[in-house]
Motif scaffolding. Structure first.
Motif, mmCIF file in Angstrom:
data_model
loop_
_atom_site.group_PDB
_atom_site.id
_atom_site.type_symbol
_atom_site.label_atom_id
_atom_site.label_comp_id
_atom_site.label_asym_id
_atom_site.label_seq_id
_atom_site.Cartn_x
_atom_site.Cartn_y
_atom_site.Cartn_z
ATOM 1 N N THR A 192 0.987 -1.324 -0.033
ATOM 2 C CA THR A 192 0.031 0.039 0.025
ATOM 3 C C THR A 192 0.924 1.125 0.080
ATOM 4 N N LYS A 215 -4.222 4.661 1.455
ATOM 5 C CA LYS A 215 -4.738 3.644 1.290
ATOM 6 C C LYS A 215 -5.382 2.900 2.337
ATOM 7 N N TYR A 271 0.661 -6.166 5.507
ATOM 8 C CA TYR A 271 0.644 -5.133 4.623
ATOM 9 C C TYR A 271 2.235 -4.356 4.680
ATOM 10 N N ARG A 316 4.411 -0.780 3.265
ATOM 11 C CA ARG A 316 4.008 0.326 2.661
ATOM 12 C C ARG A 316 5.287 0.843 1.744
#
Ligand code: UTP
Length: 307
Positions: A56, A60, A100, A102
């Motif tokens: 992401t 987001k 996740y 980044r």
């Protein structure tokens, strides 16, 4: 070695969808009633992937919220007796498989892939670009994994693209092996049609060996000033064979408003709750009586499941 991990990229700016993507991620735009990224997550899970990492970027958060629990919403749905919606909402939030990473600067798809090097480690992995949604009997990632099991080398999903679209894809120089499998002899990102080595374009599904990471580290910015995955794969090619797999299924490029509209129509025509009324509506537009006046060719009609 089993493919256990999948990477889903969602860090791009989504400029082709502006202004819709000014304050919301492209990946959260709906294809019918699901955000487009959910199709990629479901495909990975249906392909027996055990762990998913979504890449992401700034702005987001809603992607993470979507795949998280929402106790308040679940409570409201329970109180209202909306058991189907409750089941759906809680099952999306129950997946412990997703984490996740980044991408701090959007320097291109190849750069995005580099951000998950630690997550992936030294094993082959699947890569899914959610802007491509594929309808197929066997999930396309599973098809690539099967081809990987035979060849033990990187596999790229490929399809024949129209000549006028060649300059929008990474194009391979192919040597056909058997059936759907091609050896990749070379690759070029977004070539002019007259210089393209074929019309076989790379679409957004891959199985990659971990050697892609050092190859990407050596990759300089290419087309559009971005670190291109295709260039990283080209760097890998002298050391490792790479294969293209002409997957079975229909792909929709939902990264543009028109592509998402086409996919929405095609998916709705397959949905028993919507198909009848939509067919009536399309019939009312007289597509059948005057196909040329609305420029629908036979392929369009097939994609839309109307004949
Ligand atoms: P696209 O080329 O479609 O770019 O990226 P984009 O930013 O998403 O959309 P447009 O072209 O501006 O409209 C292909 C995939 O690579 C990811 C995107 O999220 C998409 O899944 N990507 C691209 C990244 O994750 N990081 C980047 O720096 C660039």
């Amino acid at each position: 070695m089993k493919i256990r991990k999948a990477v889903i990229t969602a860090a791009g700016w989504g400029t082709r969808f502006l202004p819709a993507t000014k304050a919301q991620p492209k990946e959260m735009l709906p294809l019918l009633n699901k955000p487009i990224i959910q199709y990629a997550v479901e495909e990975a899970i249906a392909s027996d992937i055990e762990q998913i990492v979504i890449i992401t970027a700034m702005g987001k958060h809603s992607v993470e919220d979507h795949f998280d629990r929402s106790f308040e919403l679940e409570h409201v749905l329970q109180e209202k007796g909306m058991s189907d919606a409750l089941e759906e909402v809680s099952s999306i939030g129950n997946s412990s498989k997703i984490c996740y990473v980044r991408q701090r600067e959007q320097l291109g798809l190849g750069h995005a892939v580099l951000t998950v090097q630690d997550f992936v480690g030294n094993e082959p992995f699947a890569l899914l670009l959610p802007d491509d949604v594929v309808r197929s009997e066997v999930p396309v990632t599973r098809q690539l994994i099967k081809a990987f099991e035979q060849r033990r080398s990187s596999i790229l999903a490929i399809e024949e693209v129209p000549e006028e679209r060649v300059s929008s894809y990474g194009i391979i120089k192919p040597r056909q092996l058997n059936g759907r499998l091609y050896q990749v002899l070379g690759m070029v990102e977004k070539p002019d049609a007259c210089r393209a080595p074929s019309r076989l374009g790379i679409v957004g599904r891959y199985v990659l060996t971990p050697e892609i990471f050092p190859a990407l580290e050596q990759t300089l910015p290419g087309k559009g000033g971005e670190i291109q995955l295709t260039d990283g794969l080209s760097n890998l090619l002298p050391d490792q064979q790479i294969f293209g797999y002409k997957f079975e299924g229909i792909r929709y490029d939902v990264g543009t408003p028109l592509g998402l509209l086409k996919a929405s129509l095609a998916f709705a025509l397959e949905d028993p709750k919507m198909a009848g009324e939509l067919r009536e509506y399309l019939t009312g537009l007289n597509l059948y009586a005057h196909p040329t006046s609305v420029s629908l060719d036979a392929k369009d009609l097939a994609r839309l499941s109307v004949s």
